[in-house]
Design an enzyme around this catalytic site. Structure first.
Site, mmCIF file in Angstrom:
data_model
loop_
_atom_site.group_PDB
_atom_site.id
_atom_site.type_symbol
_atom_site.label_atom_id
_atom_site.label_comp_id
_atom_site.label_asym_id
_atom_site.label_seq_id
_atom_site.Cartn_x
_atom_site.Cartn_y
_atom_site.Cartn_z
ATOM 1 N N SER A 1 0.835 -1.199 0.000
ATOM 2 C CA SER A 1 0.000 0.000 0.000
ATOM 3 C C SER A 1 0.868 1.247 0.000
ATOM 4 C CB SER A 1 -0.931 0.027 1.227
ATOM 5 O OG SER A 1 -0.165 0.069 2.424
ATOM 6 N N SER B 1 11.967 7.432 7.416
ATOM 7 C CA SER B 1 11.810 8.070 8.725
ATOM 8 C C SER B 1 10.606 9.011 8.665
ATOM 9 C CB SER B 1 13.099 8.794 9.137
ATOM 10 O OG SER B 1 13.461 9.786 8.188
ATOM 11 N N LYS C 1 20.657 -6.939 9.128
ATOM 12 C CA LYS C 1 21.453 -8.067 9.632
ATOM 13 C C LYS C 1 21.423 -9.254 8.681
ATOM 14 C CE LYS C 1 21.685 -11.348 13.509
ATOM 15 N NZ LYS C 1 21.088 -11.743 14.832
ATOM 16 N N THR D 1 -1.798 9.109 2.768
ATOM 17 C CA THR D 1 -1.872 7.653 2.764
ATOM 18 C C THR D 1 -2.884 7.205 3.811
ATOM 19 O OG1 THR D 1 -0.137 7.356 4.437
ATOM 20 C CG2 THR D 1 0.567 7.500 2.123
ATOM 21 N N ARG E 1 2.922 -7.979 6.305
ATOM 22 C CA ARG E 1 2.253 -8.953 7.167
ATOM 23 C C ARG E 1 0.964 -9.480 6.573
ATOM 24 N NH1 ARG E 1 2.039 -5.843 12.817
ATOM 25 N NH2 ARG E 1 1.113 -4.315 11.405
#
Length: 242
Positions: free
Chosen positions: A15, A135, A119, A182, A37
């Protein structure tokens, strides 16, 4: 640098800014993976983009290290990693009303998530690879109810600079959006969304609120510019000036 025939992972690609970036990458010929998710949302995004052959979906919760490990094992080598993901549910509250769990969700999605992507994703990237995180203006123009988001956005930019040093020559950057239209604004402003966005548009030097494509353009630039790292690119319509 063209990203044609390169491979990019966009977490949050179902989205908003992430989907706008996915469209641009697909059109540029990149092999594109959108992740998040909600698998249903990812499938709907894929359909909205025309189900192109160079677009695939991957369900993952980037705050879960086991799922991040499995994600990279499944999708293999990459050229670029982007995350626009943010879970701010319950975070925009005055301090007396703040639920610590809401604050923790923001930290997990915008600090721990990028940290885990770095990582486990860095070993999948080539020397010309990049990571870009999102950010936000709250780090520079905080408001009442926004203390947690302001702190997390500032921390993410610090993480980006540290990763740019540690992971070099892989490039790591951040985009800091201003107010962008949004779905996240439904959580921030509720029924006052249209009113608040219109009021900000009148204040901004550019005379309008940002759109997802504005941020996608900035992220797309950072993936392709091989001489930019450890940088925060501000795309906020002059918000820091007012």
């Amino acid at each position: 640098m063209s990203i044609s025939n390169q491979k990019i992972l966009i977490v949050g690609g179902g989205s908003g800014m992430g989907r706008a970036l996915a469209r641009r990458c697909v059109e540029a010929g990149a092999e594109t993976v959108i992740a998040g998710r909600g698998e249903d949302r990812l499938r709907q995004a894929c359909e909205a983009l025309g189900n192109p052959v160079n677009l695939e979906v991957a369900a993952v919760d980037i705050t879960r290290e086991d799922q991040v490990v499995e994600l990279f094992a499944r999708i293999g080598g990459l050229d670029h990693i982007v995350s626009t993901a943010a879970d701010i549910e319950g975070a925009y509250r005055l301090l007396p009303e703040l639920d610590l769990k809401g604050a923790q969700r923001v930290v997990e999605s915008k600090i721990y998530g990028p940290l885990l992507l770095a990582k486990h994703g860095a070993p999948r990237l080539g020397v010309a690879g990049s990571m870009t995180f999102v950010s936000g203006i709250a780090a520079y123009r905080p408001a009442a109810r926004g203390s947690v988001v302001a702190a997390v956005n500032a921390a993410l930019e610090g993480l980006v600079r540290a990763l740019a040093v540690e992971l070099a020559p892989i490039r790591v950057n951040a985009v800091s959006p201003g107010w962008v239209d949004t779905t996240i604004w439904a959580q921030v402003a509720g029924d006052r969304k249209a009113e608040m966005l219109a009021a900000m548009a009148e204040r901004l030097p550019v005379g309008r609120i940002g759109q997802p494509d504005d941020i996608a353009d900035a992220i797309f630039f950072l993936t392709g510019n091989g001489f930019t790292t450890g940088t925060t690119l501000h795309v906020e319509g002059g918000h820091r000036l007012i």
